[in-house]
Design an enzyme around this catalytic site. Structure first.
Site, mmCIF file in Angstrom:
data_model
loop_
_atom_site.group_PDB
_atom_site.id
_atom_site.type_symbol
_atom_site.label_atom_id
_atom_site.label_comp_id
_atom_site.label_asym_id
_atom_site.label_seq_id
_atom_site.Cartn_x
_atom_site.Cartn_y
_atom_site.Cartn_z
ATOM 1 C CD GLU A 3 -83.412 64.353 -75.152
ATOM 2 O OE1 GLU A 3 -82.898 65.056 -74.277
ATOM 3 O OE2 GLU A 3 -83.564 63.133 -75.043
ATOM 4 C CG HIS A 91 -93.052 56.796 -93.206
ATOM 5 N ND1 HIS A 91 -94.398 56.622 -92.963
ATOM 6 C CD2 HIS A 91 -92.486 55.581 -93.076
ATOM 7 C CE1 HIS A 91 -94.629 55.352 -92.678
ATOM 8 N NE2 HIS A 91 -93.486 54.688 -92.755
ATOM 9 N NE ARG A 110 -94.092 56.541 -82.812
ATOM 10 C CZ ARG A 110 -93.578 56.427 -81.598
ATOM 11 N NH1 ARG A 110 -92.278 56.343 -81.430
ATOM 12 N NH2 ARG A 110 -94.361 56.397 -80.567
ATOM 13 N NE ARG A 262 -92.209 62.128 -71.196
ATOM 14 C CZ ARG A 262 -93.116 62.914 -70.652
ATOM 15 N NH1 ARG A 262 -93.258 62.953 -69.354
ATOM 16 N NH2 ARG A 262 -93.848 63.683 -71.401
#
Length: 272
Positions: A3, A91, A110, A262
């Site tokens: 964040e 990755h 991801r 969420r």
DNA sequence: ATCTATGCCTGGTGGC
DNA sequence: TGCCACCAGGCATAGA
């Protein structure tokens, strides 16, 4: 899940380490991260020198004079700086070779993260950046601004605080913490939130983001160390991840529910 | 216009 | 031990 506090931490480390470095080559091991033209991305950036690293909310800006890489880490994006001779890890998708024998490597298990090439002068006119709201600890954020944005909405306050076009930088962790500190249930609808409560959200949100930024962000569910994102704010979390534990204020058992799809942590004694 | 559902992704986990 | 359904979630976009 980076964040605003985590992104600021990454920004600082990248800025300290990268300004002045020239990109000598770029290679893709998975190119789906690049959302603008993939060939142009390489052609324009190879040979350019990094002049600054900035951020706006969760977006990182890697500036190279007239061009800027807009980079969003989404859930699991991370940057590493390591010698070019080091073997690639799984990755590691985007490799920037630098002129000092090191690489800037973007790793994202991801593959949710994105990079977009933009002209530096156009950053704030792009589709992605132009819609963003005010950062949580900005002095421009007022209770009236928040109130005006939410007072006629029938969406839960949690969803509204996650809306980056209103406040730019909150994610799931800090929204839970801000609502706990503000004594507001995440399910309360926007049109039930008073002006005084907006002031509470503003004040607590600013305080939490400032503190989290000082801490270098929050590290939870982290299985590898990542450049610049070894934060320590997790030790100040009151409700997020604390399901079935005692509320640090009243001793009530903290619950986990789902709001707007969420995972949401709350104390239904402290929050009304 | 505004809200809801889905897709993007992989690894970890719990059930059997 | 292996298999598999399911979950984590920021955000864009398609559909209602």
């Amino acid at each position: 899940m980076p964040e605003i506090a985590e992104v600021r931490t990454v920004r600082k480390v990248l800025k300290d380490r990268l300004v002045g470095r020239t990109i000598t080559n770029i290679s893709y091991r998975y190119d789906g991260i690049i959302k603008s033209d993939k060939e142009e991305f390489k052609n324009i950036l190879i040979g350019k020198t990094i002049t600054d690293v900035d951020n706006f909310g969760k977006w990182l800006f890697i500036k190279l004079d007239d061009y800027t890489i807009l980079s969003h880490l989404r859930m699991e994006g991370k940057y590493y700086i390591k010698p070019s001779t080091e073997e690639y890890e799984k990755h590691e998708h985007i490799i920037f070779n630098l002129d000092d024998g090191y690489d800037l490597r973007y790793k994202d298990v991801r593959k949710f993260g994105v990079m977009i090439l933009a002209k530096t002068k156009d950053i704030y006119n792009t589709l992605e950046i132009s819609k963003l709201g005010i950062e949580p600890d900005s002095k421009d954020l007022t209770k009236e601004y928040i109130y005006n944005k939410i007072h006629d909405s029938k969406l839960p306050i949690k969803e509204l605080l996650l809306d980056q076009s209103i406040i730019n930088g909150f994610g799931n962790i800090y929204v839970d913490e801000v609502l706990f500190a503000s004594h507001i249930l995440p399910t309360r609808l926007g049109n039930t939130i008073t002006l005084d409560e907006c002031e509470c959200i503003r004040k607590e949100g600013s305080k939490i983001i400032k503190k989290a930024t000082e801490c270098g962000g929050t590290t939870i569910r982290s299985y590898t160390s990542s450049l610049g994102v070894e934060g320590t704010y997790q030790k100040y979390l009151n409700v997020h991840t604390k399901v079935n534990q005692k509320c640090p204020v009243c001793g009530n058992i903290i619950k986990k529910t789902r709001v707007g799809g969420r995972g949401t942590y709350l104390c239904d004694n402290c929050q009304k």
